[in-house]
Design a protein around this motif. Structure first.
Motif, mmCIF file in Angstrom:
data_model
loop_
_atom_site.group_PDB
_atom_site.id
_atom_site.type_symbol
_atom_site.label_atom_id
_atom_site.label_comp_id
_atom_site.label_asym_id
_atom_site.label_seq_id
_atom_site.Cartn_x
_atom_site.Cartn_y
_atom_site.Cartn_z
ATOM 1 N N PRO A 269 -39.067 22.762 127.016
ATOM 2 C CA PRO A 269 -38.087 23.814 126.720
ATOM 3 C C PRO A 269 -36.904 23.279 125.916
ATOM 4 O O PRO A 269 -36.311 22.254 126.249
ATOM 5 C CB PRO A 269 -37.640 24.285 128.110
ATOM 6 C CG PRO A 269 -38.776 23.931 129.009
ATOM 7 C CD PRO A 269 -39.340 22.660 128.463
ATOM 8 N N ARG A 270 -36.565 23.979 124.847
ATOM 9 C CA ARG A 270 -35.507 23.520 123.952
ATOM 10 C C ARG A 270 -34.146 23.451 124.643
ATOM 11 O O ARG A 270 -33.377 22.522 124.427
ATOM 12 C CB ARG A 270 -35.425 24.456 122.735
ATOM 13 C CG ARG A 270 -34.366 24.061 121.710
ATOM 14 C CD ARG A 270 -34.440 24.953 120.494
ATOM 15 N NE ARG A 270 -35.697 24.766 119.788
ATOM 16 C CZ ARG A 270 -35.905 23.814 118.886
ATOM 17 N NH1 ARG A 270 -34.950 22.958 118.583
ATOM 18 N NH2 ARG A 270 -37.063 23.709 118.288
ATOM 19 N N ARG A 271 -33.811 24.442 125.440
ATOM 20 C CA ARG A 271 -32.489 24.476 126.060
ATOM 21 C C ARG A 271 -32.408 23.641 127.335
ATOM 22 O O ARG A 271 -31.345 23.524 127.927
ATOM 23 C CB ARG A 271 -32.103 25.934 126.372
ATOM 24 C CG ARG A 271 -31.875 26.805 125.153
ATOM 25 C CD ARG A 271 -30.608 26.425 124.395
ATOM 26 N NE ARG A 271 -29.415 26.569 125.196
ATOM 27 C CZ ARG A 271 -28.723 27.689 125.328
ATOM 28 N NH1 ARG A 271 -29.127 28.787 124.692
ATOM 29 N NH2 ARG A 271 -27.641 27.753 126.062
ATOM 30 N N ALA A 272 -33.549 23.108 127.797
ATOM 31 C CA ALA A 272 -33.553 22.268 128.994
ATOM 32 C C ALA A 272 -34.512 21.108 128.740
ATOM 33 O O ALA A 272 -35.653 21.127 129.169
ATOM 34 C CB ALA A 272 -33.987 23.081 130.210
ATOM 35 N N PRO A 273 -34.078 20.084 127.985
ATOM 36 C CA PRO A 273 -35.003 19.083 127.476
ATOM 37 C C PRO A 273 -35.822 18.331 128.518
ATOM 38 O O PRO A 273 -36.925 17.902 128.226
ATOM 39 C CB PRO A 273 -34.115 18.132 126.685
ATOM 40 C CG PRO A 273 -32.734 18.593 126.830
ATOM 41 C CD PRO A 273 -32.725 19.921 127.495
ATOM 42 N N ILE A 274 -35.340 18.089 129.697
ATOM 43 C CA ILE A 274 -36.019 17.570 130.891
ATOM 44 C C ILE A 274 -36.630 16.173 130.778
ATOM 45 O O ILE A 274 -36.878 15.552 131.801
ATOM 46 C CB ILE A 274 -37.088 18.553 131.458
ATOM 47 C CG1 ILE A 274 -38.327 18.641 130.587
ATOM 48 C CG2 ILE A 274 -36.490 19.893 131.758
ATOM 49 C CD1 ILE A 274 -39.381 19.604 131.127
ATOM 50 N N VAL A 275 -36.901 15.655 129.575
ATOM 51 C CA VAL A 275 -37.389 14.278 129.447
ATOM 52 C C VAL A 275 -36.530 13.540 128.441
ATOM 53 O O VAL A 275 -35.763 14.148 127.690
ATOM 54 C CB VAL A 275 -38.870 14.221 129.002
ATOM 55 C CG1 VAL A 275 -39.771 14.881 130.025
ATOM 56 C CG2 VAL A 275 -39.068 14.843 127.639
#
Length: 335
Positions: A269-275
């Motif tokens: 997800p663009r708004r929640a990069p997570i990695v």
């Protein structure tokens, strides 16, 4: 000796229509450490004790006849969970049922149905809620609704519209969201094609609705996916989900680069990069075998879509990553 990773927590997802699926919510919950038990209009008595219950579905109310009996079963399930302090999530129809479970009166709205992308506004409580941190006071969402909800006892109203308030609310450990962040362009197209009666109530054909609203649905995906990631992370904290191996995304397309490099889409997800760059990945292929690699970058290339493809350096230049492979990681996510 290291303790074994915790077992996955289960999210029971109750759908209104088996062809809908959980949309973008399913991957968000899996990324936060949940396994999914997806059913269609089939609540079980033991769901009262489930880690998380999610009730979903589109609803314009039932202008003719009584609501289906299963709605009352789901309402009673949500009421039992509220009383027990167990977390639940209601989206669309589920938000209507969660409000009713909390004691609100709910029925067909006198101001008519709302289909398509329209703005909502954050209340003062919404601006302070971490779920909407960084959101503008007014933002666009996809509506597919026609119910009126009276004030919800004990709930905080987070998002509203002048036409129909209580667009998002929190009651105890549970959230209700009347709009549809789980719906992407493909699911919206299926809804429009299979819901001719709903679409006709706003004076449009399915083709007219898709032409007018399809591009708008695509434009709201970044906010929608961020909201889903935050909802999933909130519920994961409530029930202690996470740890062990975590799902990231299912590979749809692969572009081979020089050497061991591959570009994997759709990505994260663009708004929640997570990695982060340098994080190790395991790519589980459809036959169950695995390929290992390392994240080397996030390849947006000027694209403004809702997900960012990942540039991954494979451990072996001979490894193949077919479509349908699942990207997994054992490292903590950065949400």
């Amino acid at each position: 000796m290291n303790a074994p990773p915790p077992s996955p927590r289960t999210a029971v997802i109750l759908l209104h229509d088996e062809e809908d699926g959980p949309g973008q919510l399913g991957p968000a919950l899996r990324r936060s450490g949940f396994s999914l038990d997806v059913r269609t209009r089939e609540p079980h008595p033991e769901d009262t004790e489930a880690d998380l219950v999610v009730v979903m579905g589109k609803s314009l109310g039932h202008p003719e006849g009584e609501p289906p009996a299963v709605w009352e079963e789901e309402r009673r399930l949500l009421a039992r969970r509220l009383e027990a302090g167990r977390p639940s999530l209601g989206i669309g129809l589920g938000a209507r049922l969660l409000a009713a479970a909390a004691g609100a009166r709910v029925g067909p709205g006198e101001k008519g149905p709302v289909l398509g992308v329209h703005p909502v506004s954050l209340t003062m409580e919404g601006q302070a809620d971490p779920l909407f941190a960084g959101f503008e006071e007014f933002f666009d969402v996809l509506h597919w609704q026609g119910d009126a909800i009276e004030p919800i006892p004990g709930a905080q109203e987070l998002v509203s519209t002048a036409r129909y308030p209580h667009q998002a609310f929190r009651v105890g450990k549970s959230y209700g969201v009347r709009f549809h962040p789980e719906v992407d362009g493909a699911l919206f197209e299926r809804w429009a094609g299979r819901s001719q009666e709903d679409v006709g109530r706003v004076g449009l054909t399915a083709e007219e609705l898709l032409k007018r609203e399809g591009p708008r649905v695509v434009r709201v995906q970044q906010h929608a996916m961020l909201l889903l990631e935050r909802l999933a992370a909130f519920f994961a904290r409530q029930v202690g989900a996470g740890g062990g191996e975590r799902y990231l995304f299912t590979v749809d397309a692969i572009q081979r680069l020089a050497g061991r490099g591959v570009l994997l889409s759709p990505g994260i997800p663009r708004r929640a990069p997570i990695v982060r760059v340098g994080q190790t990945l395991s790519l589980k292929r459809p036959d169950g075998s695995r390929v290992e690699g390392t994240v080397r970058g996030m390849a947006s290339f000027g694209d403004t879509g809702s997900a960012i493809p990942l540039l991954v350096l494979l451990d072996s230049p001979d490894d193949e990553v077919p479509p349908g492979s699942e990207a997994l990681t054992s490292e903590p996510l950065t949400v």
